[in-house]
Motif scaffolding. Structure first.
Motif, PDB file in Angstrom:
ATOM      1  N   GLN A  46      23.526 -41.469 -21.232  1.00  0.00           N
ATOM      2  CA  GLN A  46      23.614 -42.346 -22.056  1.00  0.00           C
ATOM      3  C   GLN A  46      22.224 -42.696 -22.669  1.00  0.00           C
ATOM      4  O   GLN A  46      21.378 -42.987 -21.853  1.00  0.00           O
ATOM      5  N   LEU A  47      22.016 -42.684 -23.941  1.00  0.00           N
ATOM      6  CA  LEU A  47      20.694 -43.217 -24.477  1.00  0.00           C
ATOM      7  C   LEU A  47      21.229 -44.510 -25.368  1.00  0.00           C
ATOM      8  O   LEU A  47      21.551 -44.259 -26.556  1.00  0.00           O
ATOM      9  N   SER A  48      20.506 -45.363 -25.113  1.00  0.00           N
ATOM     10  CA  SER A  48      21.009 -46.658 -26.280  1.00  0.00           C
ATOM     11  C   SER A  48      19.619 -46.856 -27.122  1.00  0.00           C
ATOM     12  O   SER A  48      18.521 -47.606 -26.428  1.00  0.00           O
ATOM     13  N   MET A  49      19.740 -46.585 -28.433  1.00  0.00           N
ATOM     14  CA  MET A  49      18.657 -46.683 -29.181  1.00  0.00           C
ATOM     15  C   MET A  49      19.055 -46.783 -30.683  1.00  0.00           C
ATOM     16  O   MET A  49      20.174 -46.109 -30.719  1.00  0.00           O
ATOM     17  N   GLY A  50      18.590 -47.674 -31.593  1.00  0.00           N
ATOM     18  CA  GLY A  50      18.700 -47.427 -33.194  1.00  0.00           C
ATOM     19  C   GLY A  50      19.603 -48.907 -33.246  1.00  0.00           C
ATOM     20  O   GLY A  50      20.290 -49.217 -32.255  1.00  0.00           O
ATOM     21  N   MET A  51      19.092 -49.631 -34.354  1.00  0.00           N
ATOM     22  CA  MET A  51      19.467 -50.739 -34.727  1.00  0.00           C
ATOM     23  C   MET A  51      19.622 -50.629 -36.097  1.00  0.00           C
ATOM     24  O   MET A  51      19.881 -49.488 -36.707  1.00  0.00           O
ATOM     25  N   SER A  52      20.011 -52.039 -36.683  1.00  0.00           N
ATOM     26  CA  SER A  52      20.593 -51.719 -38.027  1.00  0.00           C
ATOM     27  C   SER A  52      19.523 -51.000 -38.811  1.00  0.00           C
ATOM     28  O   SER A  52      20.009 -50.246 -39.945  1.00  0.00           O
ATOM     29  N   ASN A  53      18.355 -50.963 -38.783  1.00  0.00           N
ATOM     30  CA  ASN A  53      17.160 -50.625 -39.713  1.00  0.00           C
ATOM     31  C   ASN A  53      16.979 -49.036 -39.436  1.00  0.00           C
ATOM     32  O   ASN A  53      16.216 -48.431 -40.311  1.00  0.00           O
ATOM     33  N   ASP A  54      17.289 -48.583 -38.618  1.00  0.00           N
ATOM     34  CA  ASP A  54      17.018 -47.285 -37.982  1.00  0.00           C
ATOM     35  C   ASP A  54      17.968 -46.397 -37.326  1.00  0.00           C
ATOM     36  O   ASP A  54      17.542 -45.486 -36.542  1.00  0.00           O
ATOM     37  N   THR A  80      30.696 -54.280 -19.097  1.00  0.00           N
ATOM     38  CA  THR A  80      30.675 -52.996 -18.748  1.00  0.00           C
ATOM     39  C   THR A  80      29.552 -52.379 -18.628  1.00  0.00           C
ATOM     40  O   THR A  80      29.742 -51.136 -18.134  1.00  0.00           O
ATOM     41  N   LEU A  81      28.544 -52.711 -19.175  1.00  0.00           N
ATOM     42  CA  LEU A  81      27.109 -52.035 -18.981  1.00  0.00           C
ATOM     43  C   LEU A  81      26.110 -53.132 -19.223  1.00  0.00           C
ATOM     44  O   LEU A  81      26.208 -53.826 -20.157  1.00  0.00           O
ATOM     45  N   ILE A  82      24.946 -52.982 -18.430  1.00  0.00           N
ATOM     46  CA  ILE A  82      23.874 -53.791 -18.749  1.00  0.00           C
ATOM     47  C   ILE A  82      22.900 -53.004 -19.200  1.00  0.00           C
ATOM     48  O   ILE A  82      22.370 -51.771 -18.500  1.00  0.00           O
ATOM     49  N   HIS A  83      22.300 -53.106 -20.440  1.00  0.00           N
ATOM     50  CA  HIS A  83      21.319 -52.152 -21.234  1.00  0.00           C
ATOM     51  C   HIS A  83      20.044 -52.019 -20.881  1.00  0.00           C
ATOM     52  O   HIS A  83      19.242 -51.167 -21.020  1.00  0.00           O
ATOM     53  N   LYS A 123      24.793 -48.253 -10.771  1.00  0.00           N
ATOM     54  CA  LYS A 123      25.104 -46.780 -11.275  1.00  0.00           C
ATOM     55  C   LYS A 123      24.203 -46.792 -12.490  1.00  0.00           C
ATOM     56  O   LYS A 123      24.460 -47.166 -13.859  1.00  0.00           O
ATOM     57  N   VAL A 124      22.960 -46.160 -12.548  1.00  0.00           N
ATOM     58  CA  VAL A 124      22.100 -45.709 -13.788  1.00  0.00           C
ATOM     59  C   VAL A 124      22.557 -44.663 -14.435  1.00  0.00           C
ATOM     60  O   VAL A 124      22.853 -43.493 -14.177  1.00  0.00           O
ATOM     61  N   ARG A 125      22.831 -44.859 -15.840  1.00  0.00           N
ATOM     62  CA  ARG A 125      23.485 -44.046 -16.709  1.00  0.00           C
ATOM     63  C   ARG A 125      22.509 -43.451 -17.778  1.00  0.00           C
ATOM     64  O   ARG A 125      23.101 -42.568 -18.704  1.00  0.00           O
ATOM     65  N   GLY A 126      21.298 -43.952 -17.984  1.00  0.00           N
ATOM     66  CA  GLY A 126      20.322 -43.481 -18.817  1.00  0.00           C
ATOM     67  C   GLY A 126      19.257 -44.581 -19.160  1.00  0.00           C
ATOM     68  O   GLY A 126      18.802 -45.398 -18.278  1.00  0.00           O
ATOM     69  N   LEU A 127      18.750 -44.346 -20.258  1.00  0.00           N
ATOM     70  CA  LEU A 127      17.915 -45.150 -20.771  1.00  0.00           C
ATOM     71  C   LEU A 127      18.129 -45.994 -22.081  1.00  0.00           C
ATOM     72  O   LEU A 127      19.004 -45.859 -22.874  1.00  0.00           O
ATOM     73  N   MET A 128      17.335 -47.102 -22.161  1.00  0.00           N
ATOM     74  CA  MET A 128      17.431 -48.026 -23.310  1.00  0.00           C
ATOM     75  C   MET A 128      16.113 -48.116 -23.910  1.00  0.00           C
ATOM     76  O   MET A 128      15.182 -48.484 -23.101  1.00  0.00           O
ATOM     77  N   MET A 129      15.898 -48.171 -25.163  1.00  0.00           N
ATOM     78  CA  MET A 129      14.469 -48.422 -25.708  1.00  0.00           C
ATOM     79  C   MET A 129      14.700 -49.570 -27.050  1.00  0.00           C
ATOM     80  O   MET A 129      15.841 -49.362 -27.812  1.00  0.00           O
ATOM     81  N   MET A 130      13.909 -50.411 -27.234  1.00  0.00           N
ATOM     82  CA  MET A 130      13.685 -51.261 -28.385  1.00  0.00           C
ATOM     83  C   MET A 130      12.555 -50.507 -29.086  1.00  0.00           C
ATOM     84  O   MET A 130      11.406 -50.588 -28.845  1.00  0.00           O
ATOM     85  N   LEU A 162      31.538 -53.705  -6.168  1.00  0.00           N
ATOM     86  CA  LEU A 162      31.695 -52.881  -7.089  1.00  0.00           C
ATOM     87  C   LEU A 162      30.458 -52.090  -7.628  1.00  0.00           C
ATOM     88  O   LEU A 162      29.413 -52.123  -6.930  1.00  0.00           O
ATOM     89  N   GLU A 163      30.647 -51.040  -8.500  1.00  0.00           N
ATOM     90  CA  GLU A 163      29.578 -50.039  -8.816  1.00  0.00           C
ATOM     91  C   GLU A 163      29.168 -50.697 -10.342  1.00  0.00           C
ATOM     92  O   GLU A 163      30.040 -50.710 -11.312  1.00  0.00           O
ATOM     93  N   MET A 164      27.801 -51.164 -10.651  1.00  0.00           N
ATOM     94  CA  MET A 164      27.426 -51.699 -11.863  1.00  0.00           C
ATOM     95  C   MET A 164      26.697 -50.720 -12.554  1.00  0.00           C
ATOM     96  O   MET A 164      25.646 -50.295 -12.669  1.00  0.00           O
ATOM     97  N   PRO A 165      27.236 -50.136 -13.863  1.00  0.00           N
ATOM     98  CA  PRO A 165      26.654 -49.294 -14.892  1.00  0.00           C
ATOM     99  C   PRO A 165      25.293 -49.930 -15.601  1.00  0.00           C
ATOM    100  O   PRO A 165      25.619 -50.889 -15.953  1.00  0.00           O
ATOM    101  N   VAL A 166      24.209 -49.271 -15.565  1.00  0.00           N
ATOM    102  CA  VAL A 166      23.292 -50.136 -16.098  1.00  0.00           C
ATOM    103  C   VAL A 166      22.345 -48.784 -16.929  1.00  0.00           C
ATOM    104  O   VAL A 166      22.455 -47.611 -16.554  1.00  0.00           O
TER     105      VAL A 166
END
Ligand code: PLP
Length: 213
Positions: free
Chosen positions: A185-193, A83-86, A144-151, A106-110
């Motif tokens: 949408q903002l994809s950030m944060g993992m187990s330690n942070d 449903t989303l490619i981060h 369909k760009v929905r925002g940003l992702m960071m590591m 189709l429209e692909m959310p990313v």
């Protein structure tokens, strides 16, 4: 590894109203179905082959998202299953997603991955390239760009915080300058942070190891 029930329940509460994307690379379908029984609805995979094997054996109602680095030639295998490619980190990937999405009508959310800490080893567009990317999005009408992702870099979580803040501010600026896109949408944060990420506007945390034991 197996599901740590107590940890899952706690994190599901802490993350609200953001979304928990459970990074399930550590476990098989049986554990994914256990997560779902505890209320997790979204699973993030980062290897195409492993994802496809799990997808075939999965019979629940959750959604899968692709959170890892994606080779353009693999887009066709996953585009109708996630449903989303981060982590869109290159023009060649953007181009291939457009091509495969158009083919299937189709429209692909990313999300666009940004190399916010300017790390040599990290994927993602450089901050200086981001405006060029966004002003070119009209060439990719099925994406369909929905925002940003960071590591985040592997440093103390107190240090990480400034990169979360920079990413949040970058998204806020993009929202103003590109109001024609739904950038929420903002994809950030993992187990330690993930706590720090949630404090800086993360809407989806990608948490793996903290859910398992
Ligand atoms: C594994 C993974 C995560 C989760 O990492 P943990 O430290 O186990 O929480 C998040 N994002 C991506 C892209 C991953 O591959």
């Amino acid at each position: 590894m197996i599901v740590n029930e107590e940890a899952v329940k706690k994190i599901l509460e802490e993350v609200k109203p953001a979304k928990l994307v459970a990074a399930t690379k550590y476990v098989d379908v049986k554990e994914i179905e256990k997560l779902e029984k505890l209320g997790v609805t979204c699973f993030g995979e980062n290897r195409v082959q492993a994802f496809l094997e799990k997808y075939e054996n999965y019979h629940g109602n959750g959604e899968f998202q692709f959170i890892g680095t994606l080779q353009p030639n693999k887009v066709k295998y996953i585009i109708d299953k996630v449903t989303l490619i981060h982590a869109v980190d290159r023009y060649s990937l953007l181009k291939e997603i457009e091509k495969q999405a158009a083919k299937r009508d189709l429209e692909m959310p990313v999300l666009i991955q940004v190399n916010i800490a300017k790390e040599e080893s990290k994927h993602g567009f450089e901050v200086e390239e981001i405006d060029e990317v966004f002003s070119n999005l009209k060439d990719y009408p099925h994406v369909k760009v929905r925002g940003l992702m960071m590591m985040a870099p592997h440093i103390e979580s107190s240090e990480t915080e400034k990169y979360f803040k920079m990413t949040q501010e970058l998204l806020q600026r993009l929202q103003k300058e590109y109001p024609m896109y739904q950038l929420d949408q903002l994809s950030m944060g993992m187990s330690n942070d993930y706590h720090e990420a949630l404090n800086h506007g993360s809407t989806m945390i990608r948490v793996g190891s903290a859910l398992f034991k």
